[in-house]
Design a protein around this motif. Structure first.
Motif, PDB file in Angstrom:
ATOM      1  N   TRP A 160       0.822  -1.216   0.000  1.00 24.96           N
ATOM      2  CA  TRP A 160       0.000   0.000   0.000  1.00 24.96           C
ATOM      3  C   TRP A 160       0.851   1.259   0.000  1.00 24.96           C
ATOM      4  N   VAL A 177     -10.913  -0.997  -4.982  1.00 23.90           N
ATOM      5  CA  VAL A 177      -9.770  -1.894  -5.095  1.00 23.90           C
ATOM      6  C   VAL A 177     -10.289  -3.321  -5.282  1.00 23.90           C
ATOM      7  N   ALA A 193      -7.109  -1.927   3.076  1.00 30.48           N
ATOM      8  CA  ALA A 193      -7.890  -1.146   2.115  1.00 30.48           C
ATOM      9  C   ALA A 193      -9.130  -0.555   2.775  1.00 30.48           C
ATOM     10  N   VAL A 200     -14.049  -2.185  -1.348  1.00 30.56           N
ATOM     11  CA  VAL A 200     -13.150  -3.325  -1.467  1.00 30.56           C
ATOM     12  C   VAL A 200     -13.886  -4.526  -2.052  1.00 30.56           C
TER      13      VAL A 200
END
Length: 349
Positions: A160, A177, A193, A200
């Motif tokens: 990340w 994502v 996330a 997500v």
């Protein structure tokens, strides 16, 4: 003391040594009592003889790179007796290369780094181990049941970190994502996330077992269709399977200005008929980036420790599907029937 060891390069040489020597003083000033080690695919590949390197002058390698321990003594004052601690896996090469010289050992350029339980450094699957203060990560006491997840979480924290660094090349406000693979890395990638406020989506082929519920418990969406069938154009993809077909599919699936981070390692040897020209066109015309990420440096371990401490501890505990006493070590390193997420070797049982 007890230690789980292998003869690197010799398949099925795994054993539990009952009279392994105490950790040498030169390993580090901080003496640690082992609580647990996590087990992952890297351990399995070392057991199968595919790689692994014993410390200089030794024939056997102590396994274990996903550590959790409690400090017994620290004369440096970095930590206190009783503190929870994990040991950073990779150490910089001795030269050092330009990256290792500034503590970016995860980006080592000459490959001469060393790694606990993998390459030329004894691992953490032993009753006691030592660590240098620089490579000791203190943990919040709340993480006592799950602190061995710090190593895989550090890998995700690095992913990340680099995704966000690449995104900063432009005005970048990601919304969604896609994470492919719901193993420990994939689930921890989903956790980080959600902590970033993203929408997500997690894709995995398992329709039963704990994975779908773990994903939904994060507020994420679980998918079992193929990448191509997804009605989704994500801003970010974190690929955690290493499956060649999935790797290629996500490169084509990501949206404009998208970023694909590859964390899974492919075994190689498989040929796929693929339109490389179309992929090249999409990457160029949409300003997309594909990059690989492995290992982590100190700041990523610290970031991971903070992320785990902020997480729902019950959810983290659910990632551990088996805890096996050291005396039954062989069972810990054997398959659990395909529904395991994280197996832990317990030194306290």
């Amino acid at each position: 003391m007890r230690a789980v060891t292998v003869a690197p390069g010799v398949p099925d040489s795994l054993r539990l040594d009952q009279d392994w020597p105490e950790p040498a003083a030169e390993e580090g000033a901080i003496l640690v009592e082992a609580l647990a080690v996590g087990i992952c695919g890297t351990d399995q590949e070392i057991i199968e003889g595919h790689y692994g390197e014993a410390p200089p002058g030794q024939q056997r390698l102590v396994l274990g790179h996903e550590s959790l321990g409690r400090v017994l003594e620290d004369p440096t004052g970095t930590l206190q007796a009783g503190d929870l601690v994990a040991g950073i896996v990779r150490h910089p090469d001795p030269l050092p290369c330009p990256n290792c010289s500034v503590d970016e050992w995860d980006m080592c350029r000459n490959g001469q780094y060393t790694e606990h339980g993998i390459k030329a450094l004894p691992g953490f699957a032993r009753d006691r181990w030592r660590v240098q203060p620089k490579f000791a990560v203190g943990l919040d006491p709340v993480l006592a049941p799950v602190g061995m997840l710090l190593e895989p979480a550090s890998v995700v924290a690095k992913a990340w970190d680099h995704i966000e660094r690449i995104g900063a090349r432009s005005e970048w406000k990601p919304q969604s994502v896609l994470i492919t693979g719901a193993g420990p890395i994939g689930l921890l990638a989903a956790l980080l996330a959600t902590q970033r406020g993203l929408s997500v989506h997690v894709l995995d082929r398992n329709t039963t077992g704990p994975k779908p519920d773990l994903v939904r418990a994060l507020g994420a969406t679980y998918h079992t269709e193929t990448v191509g069938e997804l009605d989704l154009e994500p801003d970010v993809v974190v690929e955690c399977t290493g499956a060649p077909g999935v790797v290629l599919d996500v490169m084509c699936k990501v949206g404009p200005n998208g970023i694909v981070c590859l964390t899974g390692v492919s075994s190689g040897g498989r040929t796929i008929d693929f339109d490389a020209g179309a992929l090249n066109r999409a990457l160029v015309l949409e300003n997309n980036v594909v990059f690989g990420s492995v290992n982590a440096n100190r700041r990523h371990w610290d970031q991971a420790a903070e992320a785990l401490a902020r997480a729902d501890q019950s959810w983290l505990g659910s990632l551990i599907t088996r805890r096996v006493p050291v005396a039954e070590y062989a069972r810990a390193y054997s398959s659990g029937g395909g529904e395991d997420i994280k197996v832990v070797l317990d030194f306290t049982a």
